[in-house]
Enzyme design. Sequence first.
Site, PDB file in Angstrom:
ATOM      1  N   HIS A 104      -1.402   1.337  -4.381  1.00  0.00           N
ATOM      2  CA  HIS A 104      -1.840   2.728  -4.164  1.00  0.00           C
ATOM      3  C   HIS A 104      -0.981   3.713  -4.951  1.00  0.00           C
ATOM      4  CE1 HIS A 104      -3.958   1.704  -0.110  1.00  0.00           C
ATOM      5  NE2 HIS A 104      -4.613   1.255  -1.162  1.00  0.00           N
ATOM      6  N   GLN A 130       0.851  -1.195   0.000  1.00  0.00           N
ATOM      7  CA  GLN A 130       0.000   0.000   0.000  1.00  0.00           C
ATOM      8  C   GLN A 130       0.886   1.243   0.000  1.00  0.00           C
ATOM      9  OE1 GLN A 130      -3.637  -0.659   2.858  1.00  0.00           O
ATOM     10  NE2 GLN A 130      -1.885  -1.787   3.693  1.00  0.00           N
TER      11      GLN A 130
END
Length: 224
Positions: A105, A87
Amino acid sequence: MKIVILTGAGISAESGLGTFRDAGGLWEKYPLEQVATPEGFAANPALVHEFYNARRAQAAAAKPNAAHLALARLERTYPGEVLLVTQNVDDLHERGGSQTVWHMHGALNRATCAACGHKWPAPMQMQATDPCPACQAPATRPDIVWFGETPHFMNAIAQKLATCDLFVSIGTSGTVYPAAGFVHEAKRHRADTLELNLESSRAFDETRAGKATDIVPDWVNSLL
Ligand code: APR
């Protein structure tokens, strides 16, 4: 054994990069609506660029830590399949030696154009007025997935979770979906689940509490 690893901000904490939800975290200092949503970017692109320029500079000044290095060693020497999904938007996994890193992300070191979608290596400092190298529109933005946008690699990650034997979550609070749902997906497909984090949550078959630079190398050593 097929292993899927998910990392979050906690793995970069000991490299000096702020997490989001710990005391003094990024979301205490900056209202995420203003710096991590498309609406915030539309309203004030200069503020958004200022936020990511600061994080890009911090990430460039940071060094990979023992946890990043251990995961790279695992990828290099483990006989089974290891997939690293993160992430995080810093490049400490790559600089720590990991070859394959799926940034769900996005990444601080990549830029994209809000007008035409073109992507290119981000300069250290981006300005709202920078023209897109492809369409010249002054619509350049960090290639980061903001709240309300769709994370990358979702279909491929779902396939990996469906066939892995072990899912390991490292340094993430498990509060942001879809990443927070990966443990349930893995369990549904009868994978074992392990959490390596400062704080323990209940969703995992096994959880080891501690600092990433201690518990991640210990875990990797136990596998190799
Ligand atoms: N070692 C291990 N774990 C740590 C350490 C450390 N040294 N320091 C902090 N942690 C843990 C915290 O206990 C917490 O559970 O790391 C986790 C960090 O959680 P968050 O700050 O919520 O970060 P993360 O889970 O990565 O956030 C997910 O939210 O804002 C969005 O897009 C952003 O990718 C981010 C996503």
